[in-house]
Design a protein around this motif. Structure first.
Motif, PDB file in Angstrom:
ATOM      1  N   ASN A  89       9.013   8.528  13.858  1.00 38.01           N
ATOM      2  CA  ASN A  89       8.193   9.680  13.468  1.00 38.01           C
ATOM      3  C   ASN A  89       7.009   9.916  14.386  1.00 38.01           C
ATOM      4  O   ASN A  89       6.176  10.785  14.104  1.00 38.01           O
ATOM      5  CB  ASN A  89       7.689   9.476  12.033  1.00 38.01           C
ATOM      6  N   ASP A  90       6.938   9.147  15.494  1.00 44.47           N
ATOM      7  CA  ASP A  90       5.839   9.273  16.448  1.00 44.47           C
ATOM      8  C   ASP A  90       4.498   9.253  15.715  1.00 44.47           C
ATOM      9  O   ASP A  90       3.690  10.179  15.812  1.00 44.47           O
ATOM     10  CB  ASP A  90       5.980  10.570  17.261  1.00 44.47           C
ATOM     11  N   ASP A  91       4.271   8.162  14.996  1.00 42.49           N
ATOM     12  CA  ASP A  91       3.111   8.079  14.115  1.00 42.49           C
ATOM     13  C   ASP A  91       2.506   6.679  14.198  1.00 42.49           C
ATOM     14  O   ASP A  91       3.228   5.684  14.341  1.00 42.49           O
ATOM     15  CB  ASP A  91       3.555   8.371  12.672  1.00 42.49           C
ATOM     16  N   TYR A  92       1.193   6.602  14.109  1.00 43.90           N
ATOM     17  CA  TYR A  92       0.500   5.318  14.066  1.00 43.90           C
ATOM     18  C   TYR A  92       0.076   5.049  12.620  1.00 43.90           C
ATOM     19  O   TYR A  92      -0.439   5.942  11.947  1.00 43.90           O
ATOM     20  CB  TYR A  92      -0.707   5.324  15.002  1.00 43.90           C
ATOM     21  N   LYS A  93       0.307   3.808  12.175  1.00 40.39           N
ATOM     22  CA  LYS A  93       0.101   3.491  10.767  1.00 40.39           C
ATOM     23  C   LYS A  93      -0.740   2.225  10.595  1.00 40.39           C
ATOM     24  O   LYS A  93      -0.600   1.270  11.355  1.00 40.39           O
ATOM     25  CB  LYS A  93       1.445   3.317  10.052  1.00 40.39           C
ATOM     26  N   VAL A  94      -1.576   2.266   9.577  1.00 40.47           N
ATOM     27  CA  VAL A  94      -2.364   1.108   9.148  1.00 40.47           C
ATOM     28  C   VAL A  94      -1.844   0.671   7.788  1.00 40.47           C
ATOM     29  O   VAL A  94      -1.630   1.509   6.906  1.00 40.47           O
ATOM     30  CB  VAL A  94      -3.864   1.456   9.056  1.00 40.47           C
ATOM     31  N   VAL A  95      -1.623  -0.630   7.630  1.00 38.49           N
ATOM     32  CA  VAL A  95      -1.142  -1.177   6.361  1.00 38.49           C
ATOM     33  C   VAL A  95      -2.239  -2.056   5.762  1.00 38.49           C
ATOM     34  O   VAL A  95      -2.831  -2.886   6.470  1.00 38.49           O
ATOM     35  CB  VAL A  95       0.147  -2.010   6.561  1.00 38.49           C
ATOM     36  N   ARG A  96      -2.513  -1.857   4.481  1.00 39.78           N
ATOM     37  CA  ARG A  96      -3.479  -2.694   3.764  1.00 39.78           C
ATOM     38  C   ARG A  96      -2.817  -3.262   2.515  1.00 39.78           C
ATOM     39  O   ARG A  96      -2.329  -2.511   1.671  1.00 39.78           O
ATOM     40  CB  ARG A  96      -4.715  -1.888   3.363  1.00 39.78           C
ATOM     41  N   MET A  97      -2.775  -4.600   2.444  1.00 37.32           N
ATOM     42  CA  MET A  97      -2.240  -5.280   1.260  1.00 37.32           C
ATOM     43  C   MET A  97      -3.386  -6.022   0.581  1.00 37.32           C
ATOM     44  O   MET A  97      -4.047  -6.848   1.211  1.00 37.32           O
ATOM     45  CB  MET A  97      -1.141  -6.276   1.652  1.00 37.32           C
ATOM     46  N   VAL A  98      -3.592  -5.734  -0.681  1.00 33.77           N
ATOM     47  CA  VAL A  98      -4.669  -6.368  -1.434  1.00 33.77           C
ATOM     48  C   VAL A  98      -4.062  -7.246  -2.515  1.00 33.77           C
ATOM     49  O   VAL A  98      -3.243  -6.787  -3.322  1.00 33.77           O
ATOM     50  CB  VAL A  98      -5.606  -5.325  -2.076  1.00 33.77           C
ATOM     51  N   ARG A  99      -4.466  -8.518  -2.530  1.00 32.17           N
ATOM     52  CA  ARG A  99      -3.986  -9.455  -3.548  1.00 32.17           C
ATOM     53  C   ARG A  99      -4.987  -9.501  -4.696  1.00 32.17           C
ATOM     54  O   ARG A  99      -6.198  -9.604  -4.471  1.00 32.17           O
ATOM     55  CB  ARG A  99      -3.834 -10.853  -2.942  1.00 32.17           C
TER      56      ARG A  99
END
Length: 407
Positions: A148-158
């Motif tokens: 998708n020609d996209d930059y992504k940030v992932v946030r996982m909160v426990r």
């Protein structure tokens, strides 16, 4: 310059560093249009990656520093910091010349150190599941969705039930993904059960192990071995295209599987695993064909020496320049304990410390390629600004005509 064929000119521009290209933008409108064009930006990046040129190291100590990978002679602190970047800012990812930064669990930024462009992500509140839960450890990662020609940030909160709940039986997770293309966050609802066991206190609080390692369009974290729960080491992968979790196959370690602490890294785009045997010896494996278990190959083993008394942490960074493909690469740059950089010649089993002037005493290291990747669609932004100005003018005209003062 009109005497030069355009294709020759473009091919020459591909060889130039970003700093030079930014200066060339001021020479003419045609140069500016060429250099800012999406095709040129894409092919300049591809050329730099394929030729391993225009590479820099980012050192994160109290401040951010850049080091030219070819010379490794001097650490240059960033000048003219954007206001949003300060001493407490952490770097949690690097991809295609962009750095992912965090000031807090809800304050994220993307930064292109070559163009000095900064983009502040919209704040996304952490949603606590219920009143009995408290927020625990936060995992984060950054990478590129090539489909998708996209930059992504992932946030996982426990989340956990109380301060002493470190086992994981009752842990819940919130996973959200930011898309630069849409400038929005979305929540991942389908979460595997093994996520609840990902956090282990000492493993993740030391050496920034909560930061995802990006390779082949996928972010990777380690779920550390939990003998008390019967859980072995796992490599947890999050596909940035499908936005789904899976477990990645590991090498056949033999009888030593329970004798080491597992970590993950990346070397020239390929995923690595680092097996640390009681801080005395480290094995590094590389996955030559992503996702294929049989493609795992042990790259080298290294043992402590006079110059390195223990391996609390080891991170492979880059091969020495000028080496050939495959087995011809005999030197590799390593970050050891976040305190020194060394060249390791695994054929001769020799270590050579790299001394960089101006480098901080302790640091995190990130390999970064210079790029022109924009953080916003400037043409789209101009259209939106033009539309806003047009609407503002229409409003002002309406007010000036509809509310004339009568004397």
């Amino acid at each position: 310059m009109s005497r030069f064929p355009l294709d020759v000119l473009i091919d020459t521009f591909y060889l130039l560093p970003v700093k030079t290209l930014l200066r060339f933008r001021a020479l003419s409108k045609s140069f500016c249009s060429l250099i800012d064009g999406p095709d040129f930006v894409k092919h300049h990046l591809e050329h730099s990656l394929s030729t391993k040129s225009h590479l820099i190291l980012i050192l994160k100590g109290l401040h951010l520093y850049t080091v030219d990978l070819d010379s490794l002679d001097k650490a240059i602190p960033f000048s003219e910091y954007p206001e949003s970047i300060w001493g407490g800012t952490e770097v949690f990812g690097s991809c295609n010349g962009l750095l992912a930064l965090s000031n807090s669990d809800q304050d994220f930024l993307l930064f292109n150190p070559s163009t000095r462009k900064l983009f502040k992500l919209p704040v996304e509140i952490i949603e606590v599941p219920n009143d009995s839960c408290i927020r625990g450890f936060v995992f984060s990662g950054f990478g590129y969705d090539h489909v998708n020609d996209d930059y992504k940030v992932v946030r996982m909160v426990r989340f956990k039930q109380d301060e002493d709940d470190n086992i994981g039986w009752f842990s819940e997770y919130e996973v959200k993904v930011f898309s630069l293309k849409t400038n929005s966050w979305s929540r991942i609802k389908k979460l595997p059960n093994y996520l609840r066991f990902m956090f282990q206190f000492y493993f993740h609080l030391m050496h920034r192990r909560g930061y995802g390692v990006y390779a082949c369009g996928v972010l990777h974290w380690v779920l550390p071995r939990r003998p008390e729960l019967g859980v072995g080491n796992l490599i947890v992968a999050f596909d940035l295209v499908d936005e789904e979790f899976r477990v990645l196959p590991q090498p056949d370690y033999g009888d030593n599987e329970k004798d080491f602490v597992l970590d993950v890294g990346v070397l020239e785009g390929r995923l690595c695993v680092i097996c640390n045997y009681n801080q005395v010896k480290v094995d590094v494996w590389v996955m030559k064909e992503y996702g294929v278990k049989e493609s795992w190959s042990k790259l080298f083993s290294i043992e402590r020496s006079r110059s390195i008394s223990s391996f609390r942490f080891l991170k492979p960074l880059a091969y020495s320049k000028g080496c050939g493909d495959g087995d011809g690469r005999d030197k590799i740059l390593l970050d050891v304990n976040g305190e020194k950089l060394v060249w390791y010649d695994w054929k001769r089993k020799r270590l050579k410390t790299v001394r960089i002037k101006g480098a901080p005493d302790s640091f995190g290291t990130f390999l970064c390629v210079e790029s022109l990747i924009p953080l916003i669609d400037e043409k789209k932004q101009q259209r939106q600004e033009k539309k806003r100005n047009h609407n503002r003018k229409k409003r002002d005209d309406f007010l000036s005509k509809g509310f004339k003062l009568v004397l």
